[in-house]
Design a protein around this motif. Structure first.
Motif, short mmCIF file in Angstrom:
data_model
loop_
_atom_site.label_atom_id
_atom_site.label_comp_id
_atom_site.label_asym_id
_atom_site.label_seq_id
_atom_site.Cartn_x
_atom_site.Cartn_y
_atom_site.Cartn_z
N VAL A 193 48.21 26.60 37.80
CA VAL A 193 46.88 26.68 38.03
C VAL A 193 46.47 28.07 37.24
O VAL A 193 47.18 29.09 37.64
CB VAL A 193 46.53 27.01 39.43
CG1 VAL A 193 44.97 27.45 39.74
CG2 VAL A 193 46.75 25.72 40.29
N TYR A 194 45.74 27.95 36.32
CA TYR A 194 45.24 29.04 35.40
C TYR A 194 44.14 29.78 35.95
O TYR A 194 43.31 29.01 36.41
CB TYR A 194 45.12 28.75 33.84
CG TYR A 194 46.20 28.13 33.15
CD1 TYR A 194 46.76 28.95 32.28
CD2 TYR A 194 46.57 26.91 33.30
CE1 TYR A 194 47.93 28.42 31.37
CE2 TYR A 194 47.82 26.36 32.80
CZ TYR A 194 48.24 27.22 31.77
OH TYR A 194 49.28 26.71 30.96
N VAL A 195 44.09 31.34 36.27
CA VAL A 195 42.93 31.84 36.62
C VAL A 195 42.59 32.90 35.67
O VAL A 195 43.65 33.85 35.75
CB VAL A 195 43.05 32.15 38.24
CG1 VAL A 195 41.91 32.94 38.84
CG2 VAL A 195 43.76 31.35 39.08
N VAL A 229 50.54 30.02 39.71
CA VAL A 229 49.23 30.52 39.20
C VAL A 229 49.41 31.65 38.01
O VAL A 229 50.04 32.59 38.32
CB VAL A 229 48.84 31.29 40.46
CG1 VAL A 229 47.52 31.98 40.21
CG2 VAL A 229 48.58 30.24 41.46
N VAL A 230 49.05 31.15 36.87
CA VAL A 230 48.72 31.89 35.70
C VAL A 230 47.78 32.88 35.71
O VAL A 230 46.65 32.55 35.59
CB VAL A 230 48.84 31.21 34.34
CG1 VAL A 230 48.87 31.87 33.23
CG2 VAL A 230 50.34 30.11 34.60
N LEU A 231 48.11 34.07 35.53
CA LEU A 231 46.96 35.04 35.51
C LEU A 231 47.13 35.70 33.99
O LEU A 231 47.91 36.23 33.46
CB LEU A 231 47.37 36.44 36.42
CG LEU A 231 47.68 36.10 37.82
CD1 LEU A 231 47.65 37.41 38.69
CD2 LEU A 231 46.47 35.16 38.43
N ALA A 232 45.82 35.39 33.40
CA ALA A 232 45.71 35.73 32.08
C ALA A 232 44.13 36.02 31.69
O ALA A 232 43.43 35.54 32.31
CB ALA A 232 46.38 34.44 31.04
N GLY A 265 52.40 33.71 37.40
CA GLY A 265 52.97 33.99 36.09
C GLY A 265 52.01 35.03 35.33
O GLY A 265 50.95 35.05 35.51
N LEU A 266 52.56 35.85 34.58
CA LEU A 266 51.76 37.08 34.16
C LEU A 266 51.68 37.53 32.74
O LEU A 266 52.82 37.53 31.98
CB LEU A 266 52.42 38.39 34.79
CG LEU A 266 52.43 38.74 36.35
CD1 LEU A 266 53.35 39.63 36.58
CD2 LEU A 266 51.11 38.90 36.68
N GLU A 267 50.45 37.53 32.08
CA GLU A 267 50.32 37.77 30.73
C GLU A 267 50.57 39.15 30.59
O GLU A 267 51.05 39.81 29.57
CB GLU A 267 48.92 37.51 30.13
CG GLU A 267 48.61 38.02 28.93
CD GLU A 267 47.15 38.19 28.44
OE1 GLU A 267 46.75 38.47 27.43
OE2 GLU A 267 46.22 37.89 29.52
N MET A 268 50.16 40.02 31.66
CA MET A 268 50.34 41.30 31.47
C MET A 268 51.87 42.05 31.66
O MET A 268 51.99 43.25 31.55
CB MET A 268 49.48 42.01 32.44
CG MET A 268 49.72 41.94 34.00
SD MET A 268 49.06 40.23 34.65
CE MET A 268 47.57 39.84 33.74
#
Length: 286
Positions: free
Chosen positions: A57-59, A232-235, A89-92
């Motif tokens: 789930v991308y948010v 849950v992908v945070l990007a 999951g973290l882009e940062m």
């Protein structure tokens, strides 16, 4: 010494009160989603059964807008409270700094030291993300760094993918960098970027493609450790659009199931200007 003790007490009290305020903010916030396929507004709880059908789930977020991070936390909480195992999951966070992230989650790294690690990865935006990181640590939610070294994507953006040395390519998973016309058109449409000409725009597209593809590969690899869980992908929104990281993930695994939530943007990405080719849900009431 007395002044130092008072300052420390004030700082701790501020953090405690901020945490209490956060819980109240989320509980009182009239956060909702726009169901793009069905043209209706839903509460996050009503959307959970559909979100839970996905492995990812991308948010999407606007990095310096706290409301989008509050929405991300609301999605994480709603899925967990419905009984689903969640990984974030973290882009940062760069993948090579995963050990630092794990130490934070295990309670082995004080916040002041973790802030330095966060700045090393993502700059001075810790206050925007703090509530998410605290929630995951306090509730045993695994977090996975998905990003590649910024030096690599910066070099691709300025000199092109072919400029990478063998050592620099070794910092990436095995990926190709073949920018399709559809991907280039997507980036032009949402960013309006052409660089300073066709060659510059091509390098910009290559950098974004490396970024999207590497994070997709990392996310798929990480989830092998958590069968049955939802990541849950945070990007940033530019990565979370269906045509970006989700499309690259589907190239890696055609059977992957995904849901995409993006922040509403008036005039470009709102109820009157969005399709299921963009995302599955829009954040409302930010």
């Amino acid at each position: 010494m007395r002044r130092l003790i008072v300052c420390l007490f004030t700082l701790v009290a501020t953090f405690v009160l901020a945490g209490a305020a956060l819980a109240q903010d989320i509980d009182d916030w009239d956060f909702s989603l726009w169901d793009v396929a069905n043209g209706r507004e839903l509460s996050i709880e009503a959307a959970v059964p559909d979100l839970a059908k996905a492995e990812f789930v991308y948010v999407g977020e606007v990095h310096d807008e706290y409301a989008t991070h509050l929405a991300q936390l609301a999605v994480i909480r709603a899925l967990r409270e419905a009984g689903h195992e969640v990984v974030v999951g973290l882009e940062m966070f760069e993948r090579r700094d995963q050990e630092t992230l794990d130490r934070w989650l295990a309670g082995k790294l004080p916040e002041r030291e973790f802030i330095e690690a966060f700045r090393r990865n993502w700059g001075r935006l810790w206050p925007q993300y703090r509530d998410i990181f605290l929630y995951c640590r306090e509730n045993g939610v695994p977090m996975a760094g998905l990003n590649v070294p910024r030096s690599v994507t910066r070099k691709v953006a300025s000199q092109g993918f072919e400029s990478l040395t063998e050592e620099e390519r070794g910092m990436l998973p095995p990926i190709a960098c073949d920018v399709s016309p559809a991907y280039a058109e997507f980036l032009h449409r949402i960013t309006g970027a052409h660089g300073h000409g066709e060659a510059e725009f091509q390098k910009f597209c290559e950098a974004q493609l490396v970024w999207d593809t590497a994070m997709a590969v990392h996310a798929l690899d990480d989830m092998k450790e958590y069968p049955g869980a939802i990541m849950v992908v945070l990007a940033g929104s530019v990565h979370a659009w269906k045509a970006a990281m989700p499309a690259q993930m589907r190239k890696q695994d055609p059977d992957v199931t995904q849901r995409i939530i993006l922040p509403q943007e008036k005039g470009r990405l709102d109820k009157d200007a969005v399709t299921t080719a963009d995302c599955d849900y829009l954040m409302l009431n930010l």
